[in-house]
Motif scaffolding. Structure first.
Motif, mmCIF file in Angstrom:
data_model
loop_
_atom_site.group_PDB
_atom_site.id
_atom_site.type_symbol
_atom_site.label_atom_id
_atom_site.label_comp_id
_atom_site.label_asym_id
_atom_site.label_seq_id
_atom_site.Cartn_x
_atom_site.Cartn_y
_atom_site.Cartn_z
ATOM 1 N N GLY A 1 0.839 -1.197 0.000
ATOM 2 C CA GLY A 1 0.000 0.000 0.000
ATOM 3 C C GLY A 1 0.871 1.242 0.000
ATOM 4 N N ALA A 2 1.885 1.229 0.870
ATOM 5 C CA ALA A 2 2.768 2.392 0.965
ATOM 6 C C ALA A 2 3.522 2.628 -0.331
ATOM 7 C CB ALA A 2 3.755 2.184 2.113
ATOM 8 N N LEU A 3 3.966 1.536 -0.968
ATOM 9 C CA LEU A 3 4.712 1.705 -2.225
ATOM 10 C C LEU A 3 3.831 2.309 -3.310
ATOM 11 C CD1 LEU A 3 6.879 -1.519 -2.366
ATOM 12 C CD2 LEU A 3 7.704 0.825 -2.418
ATOM 13 N N PHE A 4 2.606 1.833 -3.398
ATOM 14 C CA PHE A 4 1.727 2.413 -4.414
ATOM 15 C C PHE A 4 1.431 3.872 -4.103
ATOM 16 C CE2 PHE A 4 0.688 -1.992 -5.695
ATOM 17 C CZ PHE A 4 0.915 -1.831 -7.046
ATOM 18 N N LEU A 5 1.360 4.187 -2.826
ATOM 19 C CA LEU A 5 1.133 5.590 -2.472
ATOM 20 C C LEU A 5 2.333 6.447 -2.851
ATOM 21 C CD1 LEU A 5 -0.580 5.107 0.982
ATOM 22 C CD2 LEU A 5 -1.627 6.069 -1.043
ATOM 23 N N THR A 6 3.542 5.934 -2.592
ATOM 24 C CA THR A 6 4.721 6.735 -2.938
ATOM 25 C C THR A 6 4.821 6.916 -4.445
ATOM 26 O OG1 THR A 6 5.866 4.671 -2.517
ATOM 27 C CG2 THR A 6 6.356 6.473 -1.053
ATOM 28 N N VAL A 7 4.482 5.851 -5.177
ATOM 29 C CA VAL A 7 4.502 5.990 -6.626
ATOM 30 C C VAL A 7 3.437 6.999 -7.060
ATOM 31 C CG1 VAL A 7 3.873 4.777 -8.705
ATOM 32 C CG2 VAL A 7 5.509 3.769 -7.164
ATOM 33 N N GLY A 8 2.290 6.946 -6.377
ATOM 34 C CA GLY A 8 1.222 7.888 -6.690
ATOM 35 C C GLY A 8 1.647 9.326 -6.485
ATOM 36 N N VAL A 9 2.529 9.556 -5.509
ATOM 37 C CA VAL A 9 2.986 10.914 -5.222
ATOM 38 C C VAL A 9 3.655 11.524 -6.452
ATOM 39 C CG1 VAL A 9 4.686 12.238 -3.914
ATOM 40 C CG2 VAL A 9 3.224 10.592 -2.742
ATOM 41 N N VAL A 10 4.577 10.797 -7.062
ATOM 42 C CA VAL A 10 5.243 11.376 -8.239
ATOM 43 C C VAL A 10 4.329 11.318 -9.461
ATOM 44 C CG1 VAL A 10 7.635 11.150 -7.566
ATOM 45 C CG2 VAL A 10 6.466 9.202 -8.570
ATOM 46 N N TYR A 11 3.448 10.324 -9.497
ATOM 47 C CA TYR A 11 2.529 10.252 -10.640
ATOM 48 C C TYR A 11 1.609 11.472 -10.660
ATOM 49 C CZ TYR A 11 -1.004 8.673 -13.883
ATOM 50 O OH TYR A 11 -1.863 8.599 -14.949
ATOM 51 N N ASP A 12 1.162 11.880 -9.478
ATOM 52 C CA ASP A 12 0.295 13.061 -9.411
ATOM 53 C C ASP A 12 1.006 14.302 -9.936
ATOM 54 O OD1 ASP A 12 -1.783 11.681 -8.397
ATOM 55 O OD2 ASP A 12 -1.417 12.230 -6.298
ATOM 56 N N ARG A 13 2.317 14.344 -9.749
ATOM 57 C CA ARG A 13 3.057 15.532 -10.194
ATOM 58 C C ARG A 13 3.410 15.457 -11.681
ATOM 59 N NH1 ARG A 13 3.496 15.028 -5.142
ATOM 60 N NH2 ARG A 13 4.387 16.450 -3.609
ATOM 61 N N MET A 14 3.809 14.274 -12.144
ATOM 62 C CA MET A 14 4.367 14.157 -13.495
ATOM 63 C C MET A 14 3.432 13.474 -14.485
ATOM 64 S SD MET A 14 7.132 15.611 -12.909
ATOM 65 C CE MET A 14 7.737 15.390 -14.569
ATOM 66 N N HIS A 15 2.421 12.755 -13.988
ATOM 67 C CA HIS A 15 1.461 12.033 -14.821
ATOM 68 C C HIS A 15 2.128 11.061 -15.775
ATOM 69 C CE1 HIS A 15 -1.867 14.185 -13.164
ATOM 70 N NE2 HIS A 15 -1.144 15.273 -13.266
ATOM 71 N N THR A 16 3.176 10.446 -15.323
ATOM 72 C CA THR A 16 3.730 9.330 -16.092
ATOM 73 C C THR A 16 4.236 8.289 -15.107
ATOM 74 O OG1 THR A 16 5.436 8.603 -17.604
ATOM 75 C CG2 THR A 16 5.950 10.532 -16.287
ATOM 76 N N ARG A 17 4.108 7.039 -15.518
ATOM 77 C CA ARG A 17 4.555 5.960 -14.650
ATOM 78 C C ARG A 17 5.853 5.369 -15.150
ATOM 79 N NH1 ARG A 17 -0.924 4.548 -15.716
ATOM 80 N NH2 ARG A 17 0.008 3.309 -17.358
ATOM 81 N N GLU A 18 6.398 5.941 -16.185
ATOM 82 C CA GLU A 18 7.609 5.382 -16.759
ATOM 83 C C GLU A 18 8.811 5.691 -15.879
ATOM 84 O OE1 GLU A 18 9.265 5.397 -21.048
ATOM 85 O OE2 GLU A 18 7.192 6.067 -21.056
#
Lengths: 515, 485
Positions: free
Chosen positions: A342-359
Motif C-alpha cells: 500500500g505504501a509503495l503504491f502511495l509513494t509511486v502515486g505521489v510522483v505520478y500526481d506531479r508528473m502524470h507518467t509511470r515510466e
C-alpha cells in the motif's frame, strides 16, 4: 454488551456514509469537499471501531469472538459475524487502508468526487465484511461483491487502457469465483450449514475434499494471485487510480491468502496435504519468475505489481507448510505486505500526481529536489526487500522457517527470490531517486506536502515498529494459528521433521537476526 | 357428474379471476361508450387499481383459501397464489410504465388496459389450471391478448410484423401443446393433472405418453422462450412497442413457467427422470446459446431478449433438480428476474435523445454524466443480471444452483456458472458504455414520475434484497413449492 454488535457496526458504518453521500448532489467545489470530509470521517470511524474491537480481543482464545449468529434467508444463508486471531488483524488492516486512500485521493481525484467516495465506502464495507463474517455464503457475498466497486474504480478513474484492465480484472476473478460458489453449495449439502465455525469441525470425505479444494483454489489462486493466474494483476494495478491500486494490493489480494488459511487448510486438510507440493512449486515459480519479470519492467507500477505477486508467494508457502511458524508467518506477511505494498503504491502515486507518467525512465535524481520523499521511499524499498528491522523481514523469515521443516528446496527457491527482490527494488530506487537531475520536467517538482506526509509517515512508523516489535501481531494470531495447525496435523499426521525444531522456534525471531 | 358448486359462496377461490374478467368487460364498455380514443390514461389507472386490489386480496386474504373447483379443473393453492401475485404485480408495473410515453409508442388506446386485464385473467387461469383443458383455455386467452398487444402500434411495420410472427409461431406452439395433451389423454385416459400422475403410477408409462410429454413440454418451452423454441423472442421484443416488451418480458414468463412447473411436478412426478433430461437439455441449450448470441447484439431490446432466454435457462436449472427445493429456487428466481426486468425497462423507457427513444447500446454513451440516477439504476440491474452479490440476482442464482447441487447435477451447474461468466460480458458492456465512455449526445428528460417510481422500487428491492424481501420471499416460496409435492 459491545461484543454483540461491534463487528456489524464496523462493517456497516461505511454504508451509512454512502447513504449520507447520496444526498449530496451538487457538483461545485464545496460539495465535493464535503463529500471528501464525509468519506474520511466515516471511514475513520470504522477504523477507530476496529481498533476498539482489537483492544477487546482476547488473544489467549483460539475460537471466534464477538460472535453474532442469526438464521436469515431460508435454511442456507445466515447472518453470522465473528473474528479469531487470523481475521482480527485483517479487519483492522482493511479499515485502516480506506481512510488512507481517501486522503491520498484528496487532491488527485477531481472527476465525480462524490461517486468516487461512494464506491470506496462500499468497498470498505465489503472488505471488512469478508474478513468478519462467519457464514460461508456471506463470505462469498462480500468477497464477490468487491468486484462491482473495483470494476468501477478501474474503469471510471483509471488510466488510458482502463477498460481492458477492468474487464480483465472482472473476468479472471469472476470465473474463478463461480466455481467456488458451487463448492460452497456442495459443502452446504454435505454439512447442512454454512456456518464457518461448524464447518471447521466437519470432516469431509477425502475424495470430495479434492474437488472442493480445487474449486476453492480456482478462486483464491486468481485472487491472491498465484503464478500463472496473475495476468490480470499488473494491468489492473497499472490502470487503476492510486487509491484503487492501494486497496487492490493491500486488501483484495489478502482475500486469497485468508481464504486458503480459513477454508482450504483446516477444512480440507487431506487435500491440502496432497496438494502441498503443488502449491510449493507454484509459489516458488511465482517468487522467482515474477521477480525476474519485475526486473525488466519500465513502468514503476507494474514493477511493484509483480513484486506483489512474488511476496504473496511467501504467504502460500507459509500456509501450506502446515507448521505454526509458517501459518503465523503467513498472517504476518499478509499484514506486513498490506502495509508495504500500500505504501509503495502511495509513494509511486505521489510522483505520478506531479508528473502524470509511470515510466521509470522519466524520473531520475529526485533526491535533489525531494529529499524527504527519497527518505520515505527508501524505507519502503528496504521493507519490500525484507531488510531486518522492517516488518517485511519478519513475515518472510517466519514463513521460511516454517517451510524449512517441510521442504528445504522450497526455501532455497524462495531465498533466490529474496535476492532478486533486492535487485529489482534497489535498481528501481537507483533509477528514480539517485543520479543527476537532468530532465527539465523534473526541475520544478515539489517535495511531499502535508497530506502526503499524513498518510506515508504512519505507514512508515508501523512498518518499522512491527519490524522491531512484532509481538502485538504475533500474540494476536498465536492461539488461532496453533488451533489451525493442530487440526491440520491431527488430520494428516505430524509434520515429518526434516530439521529438528529448536525449542524456542515459536518465539518471534529477533529483528536483528542475520539473513 | 354432479357439480361441486352448490352456492355462489363456493366460487370464492376463483373470485380474483371473476373480478378481473368483470373489470375488463366494464372497462371495455366504459371505453367504447364514454372515451375518445386518445384519452386512455384514466382507464389505465383504474386497471392498475383493480390489479392492486386483486393482488392484495390474493396475498393477504389467501384468495379465498385452498380449494379445488369445477370437478378438479381449477386449483387455488399456495403456489398459485404466490405466482398470481407476481404476475399481477408485474402487469401493474408494466401498465404503469406505459403511461408517460403511451402516445409516442402508439399504444394510447383504451383497449390496451382491457387487453392487459384479459391477459391477466388468462395467466391466472394458467397458474391455477389443474386440468389440461383449463390450462389450454387460459393459455389461449392470454396469447390472443398478447398478439393484439404486440401489433397495437398499427402504423409501425415492425410492430405489425412482430404481432404476426408472434401469432403464427404461437399458434404452432399451441398446436404442439394440444397434440401433446391429446396424446397424454389418449394414453392415460385422464385430463386432470393429478389424475394423470395417478394413472402413470398405476403403470401406464408407455411410449405414447412420453411422446405426449415431449410435445406438451415443447409447447410450454415455446411460451417461456427456451432454446430451441426461442426464435420468435428477439423479433417480438424488438418489434413490439417498448412498454409492451416490458410486459412480455415479465408476467408471461412467470405464468408460463408456473404452468411448466405444475405440469411436470404434478402430472409427471412419477416419471421425473423422463422429463428431467428434457429440462436439463432446455436449460443448457438456453444458457449457452443466449450467452454467446447476446454478445453480438447492438440493439438493447434484442440483447435483453437473448438475456431473457438465458435467464429462463437459469431458472430451469432449478426445475431440473425435480425437487421441492428446485421449485422454490425457480419461484425466487422468477420473482427477482421479474423485478430486474421491470427496473431495466423503466430505465430504458426514460432514456431519450432528441431523435427519440434510445435503442442502440452505443447510444447510451456517457449516460452517467447527464442522467446519473437512471444510469445508476441501469447499472444495478446489469450487475444483478450477471448475478453479482450482494444484489438480488445473486440470490436468485444461489437458490437454483443450490437445488441443482443437491440433486448432484454437477455438470449442469458448472456449465451454468461458466455461462453466467460469459453473459457478464454483454451486461458489463452496458455499464461500460454508460460509465466509461464519453458522452456523444444530449439526453432529454422523460416527464412523469411513474418511471422514477418503478426504477426506485425495483432498484430498492434488488439492492436491499438480502436485508428486506429476501427472507420473507424465500419463506413464502418454500411454502408454495411445498404445496406441489
Amino acid at each position: 454488551m459491545i461484543s454483540y454488535w461491534i463487528l456489524s457496526a464496523i462493517t456497516f458504518v461505511p454504508l451509512v456514509g454512502v447513504v449520507i453521500l447520496l444526498f449530496i448532489s451538487g457538483r461545485d467545489a464545496a460539495s465535493e469537499n464535503l463529500a471528501r470530509w464525509i468519506a474520511l470521517v466515516v471511514s475513520l470511524l470504522a477504523f477507530i471501531l476496529s481498533l476498539v474491537m482489537w483492544s477487546r480481543f482476547d488473544p489467549t482464545q483460539s475460537g471466534f469472538q464477538f460472535v453474532e449468529n442469526y438464521q436469515w434467508i431460508g435454511s442456507s444463508i445466515g447472518y453470522r459475524m465473528g473474528v479469531d486471531g487470523i481475521s482480527v488483524l485483517l479487519v483492522v488492516l482493511a479499515a485502516l487502508m480506506v481512510p488512507i486512500c481517501v486522503i491520498a485521493s484528496w487532491n488527485s481525484v477531481h472527476t465525480r468526487v462524490r461517486d468516487y467516495m461512494i464506491v470506496f465506502l462500499v468497498i470498505d464495507t465489503l472488505m471488512i465484511g469478508a474478513f468478519a463474517t462467519l457464514d460461508l455464503a456471506m463470505f462469498y457475498v462480500f468477497f464477490e461483491g468487491t468486484l462491482i466497486p473495483m470494476f468501477l474504480i478501474i474503469g471510471i478513474w483509471g488510466g488510458a487502457r482502463r477498460i481492458q484492465a477492468s474487464y480483465k480484472f472482472f473476468f479472471y476473478t469472476f470465473t474463478g469465483s463461480v466455481l467456488m460458489l458451487l463448492a460452497i453449495m456442495a459443502m452446504y449439502w454435505q454439512a447442512g450449514t454454512t456456518d464457518i465455525s461448524k464447518l471447521l469441525t466437519v470432516h469431509f470425505p477425502p475424495g470430495m475434499q479434492v474437488w472442493l479444494w480445487l474449486a476453492f483454489f480456482a478462486s483464491f489462486a486468481v485472487k491472491l494471485p498465484m503464478w500463472p493466474f496473475h495476468r490480470w494483476l499488473p494491468e489492473a494495478h497499472v490502470e487503476a487510480p492510486t487509491g484503487g491500486s492501494v486497496l487492490l494490493a493491500a486488501i483484495l489480494l489478502k482475500f486469497g491468502g485468508y481464504g486458503f488459511l480459513r477454508f482450504s487448510l483446516p477444512m480440507f486438510p487431506d487435500a491440502s496435504h496432497q496438494f502441498a507440493n503443488f502449491m510449493f512449486v507454484l509459489s516458488v515459480a511465482a517468487i522467482i519468475l515474477t521477480s525476474l519479470v519485475a526486473l525488466v519492467q519500465d513502468d514503476m507500477k507494474k514493477l511493484i505489481a509483480y513484486s506483489s505477486v512474488a511476496h504473496m508467494g511467501f504467504v502460500t508457502i507459509g500456509i501450506f507448510s502446515g507448521t505454526i511458524n509458517g501459518v503465523q508467518g503467513a498472517v504476518f506477511q499478509m499484514i506486513s505486505h498490506g502495509l508495504i505494498s500500500g505504501a509503495l503504491f502511495l509513494t509511486v502515486g505521489v510522483v505520478y500526481d506531479r508528473m502524470h507518467t509511470r515510466e521509470i525512465a522519466a524520473y531520475g535524481g529526485l533526491v535533489h529536489r525531494m529529499p524527504r520523499y527519497a527518505a520515505v521511499f527508501m524505507v519502503f524499498t528496504m521493507a519490500n526487500i525484507g531488510l531486518p528491522g522492517t516488518s517485511g523481514f519478519i513475515g518472510e523469515f517466519l514463513t521460511m522457517i516454517g517451510a524449512f521443516q517441510v521442504s528445504t528446496w522450497t526455501v532455497f527457491g524462495a531465498m533466490v527470490g529474496v535476492i532478486l527482490s533486492a535487485s529489482y527494488a534497489l535498481w528501481l530506487y537507483r533509477r528514480m531517486i539517485f543520479g543527476v537531475l537532468s530532465k527539465d520536467s523534473l526541475k520544478g517538482i515539489l517535495d511531499l506536502n502535508l497530506q502526503e506526509k499524513l498518510i506515508l509517515i504512519p505507514l512508515l512508523l508501523l512498518i518499522i515498529f512491527f519490524g522491531f516489535y512484532p509481538a502485538p501481531l504475533l500474540n494476536a494470531t498465536a492461539a488461532s494459528s496453533h488451533a489451525i495447525v493442530a487440526q491440520y496435523q491431527a488430520a494428516v499426521g505430524p509434520t515429518p521433521a526434516i530439521v529438528k525444531p529448536a525449542p524456542a522456534a515459536a518465539a518471534p525471531a529477533p529483528a536483528d537476526a542475520a539473513k | 357428474m354432479a357439480s361441486d358448486l352448490q352456492s355462489l359462496g363456493a366460487l370464492g377461490p376463483i373470485l380474483p379471476e371473476i373480478a378481473m374478467a368483470i373489470a375488463a368487460l366494464v372497462l371495455l364498455l366504459v371505453g367504447v361508450i364514454f372515451l375518445k380514443r386518445e384519452n386512455s390514461a384514466v382507464l389505465n389507472w383504474v386497471a392498475i387499481a383493480v390489479m392492486v386490489v386483486i393482488a392484495g386480496y390474493i396475498g393477504f386474504f389467501r384468495g379465498g383459501g385452498d380449494a379445488v373447483l369445477f370437478n378438479g379443473g381449477f386449483i387455488n393453492d399456495e403456489f398459485s397464489r404466490l405466482l398470481k401475485v407476481l404476475v399481477i404485480g408485474a402487469s401493474a408495473f408494466s401498465l404503469l410504465m406505459t403511461l408517460p410515453s403511451a402516445r409516442e409508442h402508439g399504444i394510447a388506446k383504451f383497449e390496451y388496459a382491457v387487453l392487459m386485464l384479459l391477459a391477466n385473467v388468462g395467466m391466472m387461469l394458467m397458474i391455477s389450471a389443474n386440468d389440461l383443458m383449463t390450462l389450454y383455455v387460459g393459455l389461449e386467452l392470454q396469447s390472443l391478448a398478447f398478439y393484439v398487444m404486440a401489433a397495437m402500434h398499427r402504423e409501425n411495420a415492425k410492430a405489425t410484423e412482430a404481432g404476426l410472427k408472434y401469432f403464427v409461431l404461437g399458434a404452432l406452439a399451441s398446436g404442439l401443446l394440444l397434440y401433446g395433451a391429446s396424446l397424454v389423454y389418449g394414453f392415460t385416459g385422464q385430463t386432470q393433472l393429478d389424475q394423470i400422475a395417478h394413472a402413470i403410477s398405476m403403470g401406464s408409462r408407455s411410449v405414447g405418453l412420453i411422446f405426449g410429454l415431449v410435445f406438451l413440454l415443447a409447447g410450454v418451452a415455446f411460451k417461456i422462450a427456451a432454446v430451441p423454441f426461442h426464435m420468435w423472442t428477439p423479433d417480438v421484443y424488438e418489434g413490439a412497442p417498448t412498454p409492451v416488451t416490458a410486459f412480455f418480458g415479465t408476467a408471461p414468463k412467470v405464468a408460463a413457467m408456473a404452468l411448466f412447473i405444475r405440469i411436470v411436478t404434478v402430472s409427471f412426478g412419477p416419471i421425473v427422470h423422463d422429463w428431467q433430461q428434457i429440462v436439463i437439455f432446455l436449460s443448457i441449450a438456453s444458457m449457452v446459446l443466449a450467452s454467446f448470441a447476446a454478445i453480438g447484439q447492438q440493439g438493447l431490446k434484442r440483447m435483453i431478449a437473448y438475456s431473457a432466454i438465458g435467464h429462463m435457462g437459469f431458472a430451469l436449472v432449478g426445475l431440473s433438480a425435480g425437487t421441492a427445493n428446485g421449485v422454490e429456487g425457480v419461484i425466487v428466481y422468477l420473482a427477482i428476474y421479474m423485478t430486474m426486468t421491470v427496473g431495466f425497462f423503466a430505465c430504458l423507457l426514460s432514456i431519450k435523445t432528441k431523435d427519440g427513444f434510445v435503442d442502440n447500446i452505443a447510444d447510451l454513451a456517457g449516460l452517467s454524466r447527464t442522467r446519473p440516477f437512471v444510469a445508476a439504476m441501469m447499472a444495478v440491474m446489469m450487475f444483478s443480471y450477471v448475478g453479482l452479490p450482494p444484489l438480488g440476482g445473486f440470490f436468485a442464482k444461489w437458490q437454483v444452483f443450490l437445488a441443482a447441487i443437491e440433486a448432484h447435477l454437477f455438470v449442469l451447474a458448472v456449465i451454468g456458472v461458466l455461462m453466467s461468466a460469459v453473459s457478464a460480458f454483454y451486461y458489463l458492456r452496458i455499464v461500460k458504455t454508460m460509465y466509461f465512455d464519453e458522452p456523444k449526445h444530449e439526453f432529454e428528460v422523460v416527464p412523469g414520475g411513474e418511471l422514477t417510481f418503478a426504477m426506485a422500487v425495483s432498484g430498492f428491492l434488488i439492492i436491499t434484497y438480502y436485508l428486506t424481501v429476501g427472507s420473507p420471499l424465500t419463506a413464502w416460496a418454500h411454502v408454495a413449492a411445498g404445496s406441489l409435492f
